[in-house]
Design a protein around this motif. Sequence first.
Motif: not given
Length: 290
Positions: A57, A95-96, A99-100, A103, A247, A251
Amino acid sequence: MWRRLASQLVLAFFLMVLGHIIISYLPFPSVPEIWVNSKPYFDKQFLFFVLAGFLAQMVDGMLSMGYGVTSATCLISFGVNPVAVSAAIHTSEVFASGISGYSHYKFGNVNKKLFRHLVIPGVLGAILGAVMLVFLGEKAGKWLMPIMALYALFLGFKILYKAFQPSPTNKKVKRVGWLAGAGGFLDSFGGGGWGPIVTSSLIAKGRSPKYTIGSVSLTEFFVTLASALTFFVTVGVSHWNIVLGLLLGGGIAAPFAARLAGKLPRKTMMIAVGIMVMVWCIRMFIKSLS
């Protein structure tokens, strides 16, 4: 609006996954039995899964590409079965990438106009690619990989060359929708390519690395979700300890990566993007020939 839509889509995907788990494990065992059966999965190797998610990530959040390459390389080096690697990465990336994307939006890295031009064609391309792959079979997508890898390799060299040139003006890129559609299609049908194709093409044309990476990263969530939903309906998901590890690590890394993407100098970001594109191209070209 997109945040409300994204929340609804994530909730729908989560409920589908939860329903799949419930149906798969009916009738439910007792709580002590669940703990006994799951405890062996949360060992020292689980920490390596978290580390793999963190590193993947960080790379993807800063460069808008490389999540699959980085996480797959880490997991395979840890001795994980390649089949398990592929299934876990596709699930966790939904999901990653969410979140990215959030952000990047929070830190002001998203060009809303560019995002609007990318999202719908990218989603449609991803759905089309996933459907075609399901009907035609996995081997049908392999012939695309050498062509796509060579094209992106050319873009990688071009980005490296431009990194050492004076900063260009922010040019208007034509046919962005077609580029997003092709990127989404290749990402689903060929097993990867959204970041290397879309990000590298836009940067090579003179778009700002900061806003390109942020906008493409946010769009990637919708593209990945569309692809994952299609695959989930047909093949389901498994290997939850790997997914959970990726995850957790992703995260933790996502906010830091998005912050760095907005702070790194243009030259540094372009060099990093160019190198990552070429690494991805070489890996995919060798993989397509093997």
